[in-house]
Write a protein that holds these residues in place. Structure first.
Motif, PDB file in Angstrom:
ATOM      1  N   UNK A  71      -4.027   4.898  -2.993  1.00 49.03           N
ATOM      2  CA  UNK A  71      -3.889   3.793  -3.983  1.00 49.03           C
ATOM      3  C   UNK A  71      -4.995   3.941  -5.001  1.00 49.03           C
ATOM      4  N   UNK A  72      -4.824   3.246  -5.884  1.00 51.81           N
ATOM      5  CA  UNK A  72      -5.985   3.053  -7.158  1.00 51.81           C
ATOM      6  C   UNK A  72      -6.056   1.968  -7.560  1.00 51.81           C
ATOM      7  N   UNK A  77      -7.516  -6.410  -1.639  1.00 54.46           N
ATOM      8  CA  UNK A  77      -6.786  -5.356  -1.355  1.00 54.46           C
ATOM      9  C   UNK A  77      -7.498  -4.739  -0.036  1.00 54.46           C
ATOM     10  N   UNK A  78      -6.556  -5.080   1.034  1.00 60.56           N
ATOM     11  CA  UNK A  78      -7.032  -4.624   2.479  1.00 60.56           C
ATOM     12  C   UNK A  78      -5.874  -4.751   3.454  1.00 60.56           C
ATOM     13  N   UNK A  79      -6.148  -3.908   4.719  1.00 59.75           N
ATOM     14  CA  UNK A  79      -4.904  -3.991   5.536  1.00 59.75           C
ATOM     15  C   UNK A  79      -5.615  -4.560   6.821  1.00 59.75           C
ATOM     16  N   UNK A  80      -5.265  -5.722   7.008  1.00 55.71           N
ATOM     17  CA  UNK A  80      -5.660  -6.609   8.047  1.00 55.71           C
ATOM     18  C   UNK A  80      -4.918  -7.855   8.367  1.00 55.71           C
ATOM     19  N   UNK A  81      -5.525  -8.766   9.159  1.00 51.90           N
ATOM     20  CA  UNK A  81      -5.074 -10.276   9.183  1.00 51.90           C
ATOM     21  C   UNK A  81      -5.986 -11.156   8.444  1.00 51.90           C
ATOM     22  N   UNK A  82      -5.419 -12.156   8.055  1.00 50.25           N
ATOM     23  CA  UNK A  82      -6.161 -13.273   7.239  1.00 50.25           C
ATOM     24  C   UNK A  82      -6.062 -14.393   8.519  1.00 50.25           C
ATOM     25  N   UNK A  92       0.911  -1.228   0.056  1.00 50.24           N
ATOM     26  CA  UNK A  92      -0.067  -0.054   0.222  1.00 50.24           C
ATOM     27  C   UNK A  92       0.833   1.254  -0.096  1.00 50.24           C
ATOM     28  N   UNK A  93       0.640   2.225  -0.986  1.00 54.74           N
ATOM     29  CA  UNK A  93       1.145   3.443  -0.769  1.00 54.74           C
ATOM     30  C   UNK A  93       0.634   4.446   0.130  1.00 54.74           C
ATOM     31  N   UNK A  94       1.669   5.054   0.953  1.00 52.55           N
ATOM     32  CA  UNK A  94       1.028   5.967   1.915  1.00 52.55           C
ATOM     33  C   UNK A  94       0.533   7.204   1.411  1.00 52.55           C
TER      34      UNK A  94
END
Length: 289
Positions: free
Chosen positions: A26-27, A34-39, A21-23
């Motif tokens: 993002x596009x 595409x997500x921030x988290x845990x699997x 992810x670009x700080x």
């Protein structure tokens, strides 16, 4: 060989960059991939200055300042008396209530203030039947009062036994007091109406009406408004009976006065006749001489 290794490294680097992810934004993202988290079954933790600020548990509960959030949103500031805000899911409907939607707690897992809380619980509740309650189901006579506090003083308190105390004036357009029995027993034929002479004697000795507390007692113990109103009604009804009796006596005396007046008029008429006869007798006697 070096060319192949460089190409593989470049490919891996490109792949890795594509998954980051670009700080600055993002596009072309896909929320499924595409997500921030845990699997895995682990919480997502955000920190600043290496201190945990936010935690999302695998069950979706979010904690701010709470390492083990027990609601959809659990906010705690542990350095100030463990005050917290808890937002939960309402799991039941109707008068019986359900789990809390909003819960404010003070150093306790049981909320002191709740919306749509269990009907048998305690706190503040608004239900789907349009009922609005501030409640405490505690039956203890010493604990469990609902208090309204200003200036660090309990200004209004509602006790578990139903008694309420107000430290100040009470103003209302209408007040209804339901208390039985009333004072209609005064109008019973068997009621022993106090004689006015006895009432007069009591007032002279005690300086207050019979069955009514003195001013000193009222100042010390207060006045039960419902009972006091019934006592006042009793005295008014007794006064009404005195007035009715007095009215009867006045009418009787008026009739007696009329009778005496009629008798007086008759006596005057007879006296006039006697006087006339006396004059006639004197005239006859004078004529005979």
């Amino acid at each position: 060989m070096k060319t192949q290794l460089f190409s593989i490294a470049l490919l891996v680097s490109s792949f890795t960059f594509a998954q980051s992810w670009n700080i600055t934004g993002n596009s072309g993202t896909n929320s499924s991939n595409n997500f921030i988290g845990t699997t895995d079954n682990q919480p997502l933790v955000l920190k600043s200055n290496n201190i945990e600020s936010l935690r999302i548990k695998p069950n979706g509960n979010i904690g701010i300042g709470a390492t083990s959030p027990d609601a959809k949103l659990h906010v705690a500031q542990n350095n100030i008396n463990n005050q917290n805000l808890s937002l939960g899911k309402f799991t039941s409907v109707g008068q019986t209530g359900g789990s809390a939607i909003v819960s404010l707690a003070y150093n306790s897992t049981t909320a002191n203030l709740e919306v749509n809380s269990s009907y048998t619980g305690t706190g503040f509740r608004y239900g789907t039947y349009n009922d609005f309650n501030i409640e405490n189901e505690t039956s203890s006579t010493d604990f469990g009062a609902i208090n309204f506090i200003t200036n660090k003083k309990v200004q209004l308190s509602i006790k578990p036994n139903g008694n309420a105390s107000l430290q100040g004036k009470f103003e209302a357009k209408e007040v209804k007091v339901t208390l039985t029995p009333t004072a209609d027993f005064v109008f019973d034929e068997k009621y022993d109406l106090p004689k006015l002479e006895e009432v007069e004697k009591h007032i002279k000795e005690k300086k207050h009406l019979p069955e009514i507390a003195s001013a000193k007692v009222m100042e010390k113990e207060g006045v039960n408004v419902g009972e006091f109103q019934i006592k006042l009604l009793q005295k008014i009804e007794e006064l009404t009976l005195y007035s009715i009796e007095q009215n009867k006596q006045i009418k009787q005396q008026a009739e007696q006065l009329k009778h005496l007046k009629d008798e007086n008029e008759a006596l005057k008429a007879q006296s006039a006749k006697i006087e006339k006869l006396e004059k006639q007798v004197q005239q006859l006697l004078s004529a005979q001489k």
